[in-house]
Enzyme design. Structure first.
Site: not given
Ligand code: UDP
Length: 319
Positions: A10-12, A31, A36, A76, A117, A149, A153
């Site tokens: 993914g991005f991070i 992943d 991603g 993540l 995360a 969401y 989390k």
């Protein structure tokens, strides 16, 4: 050290994997490439200390093989982006809750350290002040599915802290605020890649709502240095930390700024939320972190201002 990054394509996750390799670590990424992308790993896929497993974190057998061989886990992998959360609520809840259950359960078998995360989303709809780790959560009705969401989390955070308390599992929770930078896609709703792409293409920049809602954006490299710092600070174990940048901007001002920085002829359009996301949406009016807790523990201060961060995104999309 041997390190597992779930959601590492993914991005991070991809920026984090690069940073860990640069530090000399051996990195495994799992992943499922749902959000991603392989191209995010372009720079490191052939690195001798990098290993990619394309699979889901729901595959307990694969997860056990991976977790057994590493020292630390950055968890993540999650459903991300308001657009995805609004469009695919079952997937969001299941990935976030069951996925984290699996990671924590297996990490506990081998007593591997986990950085979870989490997200600033869990604070809900505050307006008055900057957000501190022990603030109450203000979430809307269950019929507004955006809050699924935050709720999923939140369960992850409770579970991680419960493993720490009951099983002495070393865990640390990072509540990540809006993070931006090269490689972030606008596909799942994120505002900056959407505004920059629209501006560069001369298409309308669409501000949802009245544009008075505000956010604060952190450059992905600053987010990552915070994650690595927290993971390696024993005093952070069993605790929760905001990871973000205190510089705040309204979304209408952000649109103006991006238009100016790109020299774009794009008009700025205001679009009602219902039109943008359909029924079941409620926006957060403000979301700015108080970062004094992470600053006093690991000396963390973001090193980039918004303008520099925006420029890095503009340069990325220009390429
Ligand atoms: N937003 C917008 N136009 C877009 C995408 C987002 O005006 O094309 C707004 C969105 O309604 C929110 C803010 O920008 O108020 C940040 O949205 P994003 O989805 O990036 O992050 P989050 O809401 O999770 O902070």
């Amino acid at each position: 050290m041997k390190i597992l990054v779930t959601g590492g394509a993914g991005f991070i996750g991809s920026h984090l994997s690069e940073a860990l390799l640069e530090k000399g670590e051996e990195v495994w990424v799992i992943d499922d490439l749902s959000t991603g992308k392989l191209e995010n790993l372009e720079k490191i896929v052939k690195h001798p200390r990098f290993h990619l497993v394309v699979d889901t974190i729901m595959n307990e057998k694969v997860m056990e093989e991976l977790i057994e061989k590493v020292d630390q886990i950055y968890h993540l992998a999650a459903a991300v982006g308001v657009r995805l959360i609004m469009d695919r609520p079952i997937e969001t809840i299941e990935t976030n809750v069951r996925g984290t259950e699996i990671v924590l359960k297996i990490a506990n078998l081998y007593k591997r350290k986990v950085l979870l995360a989490s997200t600033s989303e869990i604070y809900g709809n505050h307006v008055e002040h900057t957000l501190s780790e022990d603030d109450n959560r203000i979430l809307g009705s269950v019929r507004k599915r955006r809050w699924a969401y935050a709720s999923s989390k939140t369960v992850d955070e409770f579970l991680a802290l419960a493993y720490h308390l009951e099983k002495k599992l070393p865990v640390v929770i990072a509540r990540i605020f809006n993070t931006v930078g090269p490689r972030q896609t606008g596909q799942y709703g994120m505002v900056i890649p959407n505004f920059v792409q629209a501006a560069l293409l001369g298409k309308p920049i669409q501000v949802y709502g009245d544009g008075k809602q505000s956010r604060s954006f952190n450059h992905v490299k600053d987010t990552i240095s915070a994650l690595i710092g927290l993971m390696n600070e024993p005093a952070a174990e069993g605790d929760v930390f905001n990871v973000g940048n205190g510089e705040e901007i309204t979304i209408a001002d952000l649109a103006e700024k991006i238009k100016k920085m790109t020299g774009s002829p794009s008009p700025i359009e205001f679009v009602p939320y219902e039109e943008a996301y359909g029924y079941g949406f409620e926006d957060m009016q403000r979301r700015t972190p108080n970062i004094s807790k992470i600053r006093s523990l690991i000396g963390y201060t973001p090193s980039r201002h918004l303008e520099e961060t925006l420029q890095s995104v503009i340069d990325y999309f220009k390429q």
